[in-house]
Design an enzyme around this catalytic site. Sequence first.
Site, PDB file in Angstrom:
ATOM      1  N   SER A   1       0.565  -3.210   2.664  1.00 60.32           N
ATOM      2  CA  SER A   1       1.122  -2.338   1.954  1.00 60.32           C
ATOM      3  C   SER A   1       1.660  -1.020   2.252  1.00 60.32           C
ATOM      4  CB  SER A   1       0.783  -1.678   0.799  1.00 60.32           C
ATOM      5  OG  SER A   1      -0.710  -1.458   0.378  1.00 60.32           O
TER       6      SER A   1
ATOM      7  N   SER B   1      -4.078  -2.651   4.368  1.00 57.12           N
ATOM      8  CA  SER B   1      -2.589  -2.379   4.570  1.00 57.12           C
ATOM      9  C   SER B   1      -2.519  -0.793   5.286  1.00 57.12           C
ATOM     10  CB  SER B   1      -2.816  -1.970   3.030  1.00 57.12           C
ATOM     11  OG  SER B   1      -2.411  -2.331   2.082  1.00 57.12           O
TER      12      SER B   1
ATOM     13  N   LYS C   1       1.798   8.057   2.134  1.00 56.65           N
ATOM     14  CA  LYS C   1       2.010   7.104   1.467  1.00 56.65           C
ATOM     15  C   LYS C   1       2.072   7.487  -0.114  1.00 56.65           C
ATOM     16  CE  LYS C   1      -0.102   2.794   0.135  1.00 56.65           C
ATOM     17  NZ  LYS C   1      -0.972   1.658   0.415  1.00 56.65           N
TER      18      LYS C   1
HETATM   19  N1  GLN Z   1      -2.138  -7.668   1.259  1.00 52.75           N
HETATM   20  C1  GLN Z   1      -2.898  -7.016   0.626  1.00 52.75           C
HETATM   21  C2  GLN Z   1      -3.767  -7.578  -0.630  1.00 52.75           C
HETATM   22  O1  GLN Z   1      -1.860  -7.487  -1.534  1.00 52.75           O
HETATM   23  C3  GLN Z   1      -4.340  -5.433   1.464  1.00 52.75           C
HETATM   24  C4  GLN Z   1      -3.409  -4.593   0.486  1.00 52.75           C
HETATM   25  C5  GLN Z   1      -3.927  -3.046   0.280  1.00 52.75           C
HETATM   26  O2  GLN Z   1      -4.685  -3.311   1.445  1.00 52.75           O
HETATM   27  N2  GLN Z   1      -3.770  -2.537  -0.406  1.00 52.75           N
HETATM   28  O3  GLN Z   1      -3.902  -7.203  -1.587  1.00 52.75           O
END
Ligand code: GLN
Length: 487
Positions: A154, A178, A79
């Site tokens: 994400s 995420s 990532k």
């Molecule tokens: N979707 C969640 C957010 O927008 C979690 C994101 C993540 O785990 N990096 O914060």
Amino acid sequence: MREVLTMNIREIGTALKKGEFSALELTEFFLNRIEKYDGEIKSYLLVTRDLAKEMAKEADRRIRSGESGELLGIPIAVKDIICTKGIETTCASKILKGFIPPYDATVIKRLKREGYVLLGKVNMDEFAMGSSTENSAFQVTRNPWDKDRAPGGSSGGSAASVATGLCVASLGTDTGGSIRQPASFCGVFGLKPTYGAVSRFGLIAFASSLDQIGPLARCVTDLAILLKIIGGYDPSDSTSLPFSASDYTTFLGQDIKGLRIGIPKEYFTEGIDHEVKHGVEKVIGTLMKCGAEPVEISLPHTKYALATYYIICTAEASSNLARYDGVKYGLRMGGKDILDMYKKTRVNGFGKEVKRRILLGTYVLSSGYYEAYYRKASQVRTLIRRDFEEAFKLCEVIVTPTSPTTAFKLGEKIDDPLKMYLSDIFTIPANLAGLPAMSVPCGFDSQNLPIGIQLIGRPLDEGTIFKVAYVLEKETDLKKIPDEFSV
Ligand code: GLN
């Protein structure tokens, strides 16, 4: 060569040692697949083609000379929030476009030590803020099971690259879901380790008290192998836990007779898609058939988790992202004086969602509001953590759906942040409590979209999660790559 798509890391390692194919051939196989399929999926932001071949040749040399390494020649995607020395790392943000880290993250150092091959850096929501990967400043990644749908986020690039068979495994990060939510949307396995189990050194910070790096793969065995390599104490991360990661593969194949499975009543009520509910209940039945014992538990503060998370994560983000001012990293806009330069850089460099989080975070930390928001949220976080402590007196592992729905359509939620935020309602509590949690594919809905089940464990008890996940993997025996990409 196609059979490598269904082999685990150890099996591939054995084939490499036997000389059935070389690491270079294996790497070229994946590079060719990326060439063939990633034009439509768009999971990679950067394919490190030449470097990958060099790393593969080096792995071949090490294999020939009998050197050891658990990942010798294994192609992996990372990532783009994890620093890779000498290789652009953007966090899918314009503000970091062109940023070349001068050092490797600890996890990368550990993968290198074992001889991995870096295929490239994969797409994500900008600074890991989002649940669909649509917040990337550079491209929209598609879900291989239905290209009109989001891969989740994400870590959408990590999940889609694994599900399309464009790498053996990938690394993602999880602050509120995420790793797990995209793993669930793409029908692969994804683990968020215990907070502190994997070093955050070299991970670009979003919300430091919640962020964790973890693996995504097409089988449980690969997650177990990767966690052992990336996990364990690191003096460079002050929140790193003083323990050494053990061989988690020893948990695979252990039986689950008598294991108490906690089913939180708060997770099976309103807002959950009935096909997801049905799919999850069905595999809970499978676990029972294998000897596990269901226990109804309650996590009464679950309803506050989302609000708590969006105060804490935005507060931390507003502080962590203050460093991007055009001076040290990436983008720098011209301005009439230094303040003007800061402003123009931040206005142009950050996307809409990141700005929203910085504004919210600055607000909840500001004098006069701090007590009402940030302090209150920290207190509620303690209550949420205690809910789990109580629940784990009654069971060894907790089972929930990973996400309330299967993959949604691209564009469906992007204009409604609250709708988007709700997609993490079941994953966020484990981050707030620092607990390990895995998403395991458990079936498909009537539209042939993958459903994921979440297994939450006690702190540092990834072993029990692995044990249960492996039983599920064997019992359900699901397809991990859509037919279209299996050729
Ligand atoms: N979707 C969640 C957010 O927008 C979690 C994101 C993540 O785990 N990096 O914060």
